[in-house]
Structures are given as C-alpha cells and as structure tokens.
Design an enzyme around this catalytic site. Structure first.
Site, PDB file in Angstrom:
ATOM      1  N   ASP A   1      -2.543   9.331   2.246  1.00 19.34           N
ATOM      2  CA  ASP A   1      -1.783   8.630   1.213  1.00 19.34           C
ATOM      3  C   ASP A   1      -0.949   9.618   0.403  1.00 19.34           C
ATOM      4  O   ASP A   1      -1.396  10.138  -0.607  1.00 19.34           O
ATOM      5  CB  ASP A   1      -2.764   7.889   0.306  1.00 19.34           C
ATOM      6  CG  ASP A   1      -2.088   7.039  -0.750  1.00 19.34           C
ATOM      7  OD1 ASP A   1      -0.912   6.681  -0.558  1.00 19.34           O
ATOM      8  OD2 ASP A   1      -2.735   6.743  -1.772  1.00 19.34           O
TER       9      ASP A   1
ATOM     10  N   HIS B   1      -7.453   8.548  -1.795  1.00 20.45           N
ATOM     11  CA  HIS B   1      -7.994   9.006  -3.082  1.00 20.45           C
ATOM     12  C   HIS B   1      -9.448   9.483  -3.000  1.00 20.45           C
ATOM     13  O   HIS B   1     -10.079   9.683  -4.047  1.00 20.45           O
ATOM     14  CB  HIS B   1      -7.894   7.906  -4.157  1.00 20.45           C
ATOM     15  CG  HIS B   1      -6.507   7.387  -4.361  1.00 20.45           C
ATOM     16  ND1 HIS B   1      -6.206   6.449  -5.340  1.00 20.45           N
ATOM     17  CD2 HIS B   1      -5.326   7.646  -3.740  1.00 20.45           C
ATOM     18  CE1 HIS B   1      -4.915   6.168  -5.309  1.00 20.45           C
ATOM     19  NE2 HIS B   1      -4.357   6.880  -4.332  1.00 20.45           N
TER      20      HIS B   1
ATOM     21  N   ASP C   1       4.056  12.108  -3.850  1.00 18.46           N
ATOM     22  CA  ASP C   1       3.035  12.408  -4.843  1.00 18.46           C
ATOM     23  C   ASP C   1       1.651  11.945  -4.403  1.00 18.46           C
ATOM     24  O   ASP C   1       1.499  11.058  -3.562  1.00 18.46           O
ATOM     25  CB  ASP C   1       3.396  11.785  -6.191  1.00 18.46           C
ATOM     26  CG  ASP C   1       3.463  10.264  -6.147  1.00 18.46           C
ATOM     27  OD1 ASP C   1       4.040   9.726  -5.181  1.00 18.46           O
ATOM     28  OD2 ASP C   1       2.935   9.626  -7.069  1.00 18.46           O
TER      29      ASP C   1
ATOM     30  N   GLU D   1       4.997   7.471  -7.058  1.00 15.66           N
ATOM     31  CA  GLU D   1       4.516   6.166  -6.590  1.00 15.66           C
ATOM     32  C   GLU D   1       3.145   5.860  -7.161  1.00 15.66           C
ATOM     33  O   GLU D   1       2.819   4.692  -7.434  1.00 15.66           O
ATOM     34  CB  GLU D   1       4.456   6.148  -5.059  1.00 15.66           C
ATOM     35  CG  GLU D   1       4.152   4.778  -4.449  1.00 15.66           C
ATOM     36  CD  GLU D   1       2.655   4.484  -4.272  1.00 15.66           C
ATOM     37  OE1 GLU D   1       2.305   3.331  -3.961  1.00 15.66           O
ATOM     38  OE2 GLU D   1       1.841   5.421  -4.456  1.00 15.66           O
TER      39      GLU D   1
ATOM     40  N   GLU E   1       3.128   3.795   4.294  1.00 15.50           N
ATOM     41  CA  GLU E   1       1.779   3.712   3.739  1.00 15.50           C
ATOM     42  C   GLU E   1       0.804   3.587   4.910  1.00 15.50           C
ATOM     43  O   GLU E   1       1.156   3.049   5.963  1.00 15.50           O
ATOM     44  CB  GLU E   1       1.609   2.502   2.812  1.00 15.50           C
ATOM     45  CG  GLU E   1       2.347   2.594   1.487  1.00 15.50           C
ATOM     46  CD  GLU E   1       1.699   3.554   0.510  1.00 15.50           C
ATOM     47  OE1 GLU E   1       0.582   4.059   0.801  1.00 15.50           O
ATOM     48  OE2 GLU E   1       2.304   3.810  -0.550  1.00 15.50           O
TER      49      GLU E   1
ATOM     50  N   HIS F   1       6.122   8.206  -0.174  1.00 20.17           N
ATOM     51  CA  HIS F   1       5.980   8.965  -1.424  1.00 20.17           C
ATOM     52  C   HIS F   1       5.355  10.333  -1.194  1.00 20.17           C
ATOM     53  O   HIS F   1       4.468  10.514  -0.372  1.00 20.17           O
ATOM     54  CB  HIS F   1       5.216   8.162  -2.477  1.00 20.17           C
ATOM     55  CG  HIS F   1       3.791   7.829  -2.172  1.00 20.17           C
ATOM     56  ND1 HIS F   1       2.742   8.622  -2.582  1.00 20.17           N
ATOM     57  CD2 HIS F   1       3.233   6.775  -1.529  1.00 20.17           C
ATOM     58  CE1 HIS F   1       1.602   8.066  -2.223  1.00 20.17           C
ATOM     59  NE2 HIS F   1       1.870   6.953  -1.583  1.00 20.17           N
TER      60      HIS F   1
END
Length: 346
Positions: A89, A315, A67, A119, A142, A65
């Site tokens: 990520d 994150h 995003d 995602e 991932e 992904h």
C-alpha cells in the site's frame, strides 16, 4: 524487464515516504521514469508525473500514491517476498503502473503515470490531479490481488467533537463532559443503524470511534464514518447539529463513496488481461477509501482500481508482496492498456 521491475520496487521500498514527506521518493521517480522512456516533472502539489506518447492523443491516466503510514517492517527480501512499508500500500501497485505503461503500445494513445502525495491523509495529490487532467480513461493503483479488480470504494466523513461541562462532584446527577461525548457517539451509531438498508458492509454506513479522551469537565472524540455511494450527507449533517449537546463539531472530510460501471472499458480491459493468464477476474467492493473517490466524480470516465498485493497487509508490521504476483500484475496491466488503447483508437 522482470529484474529491472524488481529493482525498481526494491528501491522504492527503501525510500521512506510517510504522508507529507514524499519529496525524496517523488524526485527519485521523476529521474527513474525518465530512464523508462517518460517525459517527467514534479507538479505544484509534489506529485511525480511521467508521460509517454502523443500529447494530442487520447489519454489513459494511471495514478498511485507514493505516501505511506509510519512504521512497518524494515525493507528486506526473503525469497520471493519483498518486505517493507508501502510494498503493498501502494508502492507495489504504483511500480506496476510504471512498468506496464513503459512497455505498452503507445501508438495513437498517451499514458500518464502519476505518483501522488498524501493519499493516506486527505488526498491533496489526487485533488490537484483531478483539476489538471482530463483523461479518456483511468486506473487507480491499490492492492486487490493480481486477479482482482476494484470497482467501488466507500466514502469517508471525519468528525471531531469536543464538549465541556462545569466541574461537579462525581456523585452529582448533572451530565458530565465524558457522558455527553459518549451520548454523541451513541447518536452517531444510532443514525447509521437507522439508515441501513443492507447487511452488506459496502452498502451501509459504518462509524468508528478513532480517538476518545477527556474527563468530567472536557472530552474529545474523533469519529470516522465510512459511507456507501449515495449516502445523504446533508441529512446526516442536519441530524448532527441537533445532537451536539452544546459541544463543538468540526467535519474535516466529506469524501463521497464511489462505484464504477463494471461494464466500462477499463474494467473490461483488466478482466481480459486476467483471463488471458488463466484466472477468473474477481470484482471487488472495498470498505476503505481511495483516490478513486476523488478523481472519478470529477472525470466521469471509464475507471478501475488495480494492483498486486493483499490489502489485509496494509499498515501492518508484516507488510510484504510476492514478486511473482508483482510480475504477473505488470503483464496483466500492460495487456489491459493495449486492449484499452485499441478501443480508444477506434
């Protein structure tokens, strides 16, 4: 290759791509993958698609992904470490896929690399991908560390609950909206406990109270429930309808948990590539949810999850990736693709 690979990831990290705003990165990848030998296009969902090899040959599809969540450290390099939102990520894993597929043997096979959108929200890009392709095998990007192989991801159920009650004095024995909301949350937790058969985090449903707001007249909750493969969703929904206390319940997401066959061709190919570099592969069951949960049930082919980086940094304000690990992961995945292609050509 190593300098070019580092440059690719560095430039990707420098392009903001918060969920719903991936267009700039998607257009960059369409142009960049063309330079790496792929036929490229943007699909209807906004995914960046690159293809190498004979269109009639067995397809290996690699999806990661584009995003990210908002925030994170400013892109910068500090020695071997590259900082920036998405370096782990999951721009690092996606860049790994591009580099590996560009350098793998393409005889008798085709590689499709997909940089997908959204995602981090509800998987719109992966859902579109699942409908448009029918690969013979696949990989999802991932972070699991260069010697790790993801074989399972929990599902996710998103609950939005709101309730109202007449205005009364706080000394009144009548149930308040805030109390009804707390009681609903406790019922969700109680149900998860009642169906738990294992203490392992992957094998039991875990509820999280994401948001809570309100007062004695109105209250709102947002609850996520991470569920193991095989979780009985209809039974859970039936239970919820009996404990709403005249509130309004909306279920935004019903993504099932998934666990792939650890003996499958994709897992075996990655394990061979890891062992070739002197490490022992670690098979991982993850408590989060990924695009694997969307595409694997639809495709039902050998699959695995792979990518460099420490998922504990996802994150966070300290998100960064080791470029040495990134280069090693490219080599592992390239060898895995060659190994898998050999099996598909038989």
């Amino acid at each position: 290759m190593s300098r070019r690979a580092e440059d690719l990831l560095t430039r990707m990290a420098g392009i903001p791509s918060v969920s719903g705003n991936e267009d700039a990165l998607a257009r960059f990848l369409v142009e960049e993958m063309r330079e790496w030998g792929f036929e490229t296009h943007l699909d209807e969902a906004g995914n960046a698609i690159g293809r190498r090899g004979d269109r009639d040959a067995p397809m290996v599809l690699l999806t990661g992904h584009m995003d990210t969540v908002p925030g994170g450290p400013a892109p910068r390099r500090d020695g071997d470490l590259l900082y920036g939102r998405g370096t782990v990520d999951a721009k690092g894993p996606l860049a790994t896929m591009i580099c590996a597929a560009a350098s793998a043997d393409v005889e008798g096979v085709q590689y499709v690399v997909a940089g997908v959108v959204e995602e981090e929200t509800y998987g719109r890009g992966a859902t579109h991908l699942a409908e448009c392709f029918r690969p013979a095998a696949g990989f999802v990007g991932e972070p699991n560390g260069w010697a790790g192989v993801g074989i399972g991801y929990k599902g996710r159920i998103m609950l939005r609950y709101s309730v109202s009650r007449p205005s009364v004095h706080t000394a009144s024995p009548e149930e308040k909206a805030s109390e009804a909301a707390v009681a609903f949350w406790q019922d969700v937790v109680a149900y998860c406990t009642s169906v738990t058969t294992s203490e392992k985090a992957f094998d039991r449903p875990i509820a999280t109270l994401n948001e809570l707001s309100g007062d004695i007249t109105s209250a709102q909750l947002v609850i996520s429930v991470r569920t193991p493969p095989g979780f009985d969703l209809p039974a859970f929904e039936e239970y919820l309808t009996g404990v709403t206390r005249d509130g309004v319940l909306k279920i935004d997401d019903r993504t099932p948990g998934v666990r792939v066959d650890h003996r499958g061709a994709a897992v075996r190919a990655l394990c061979a590539g890891i062992r070739a570099r002197g490490a022992r592969p670690t098979l991982k069951l993850k408590t989060g949810t990924a695009d694997l949960n969307i595409v694997e049930p639809r495709w039902q082919v050998p699959m695995a999850v792979y990518g460099p980086g420490d998922s504990a940094l996802d994150h966070t304000d300290d998100e960064h990736i080791s470029l040495t690990e990134y280069r090693t992961a490219i080599e592992v995945l390239r060898d895995a693709l060659n190994h898998l292609a050999g099996e598909l050509r038989r």
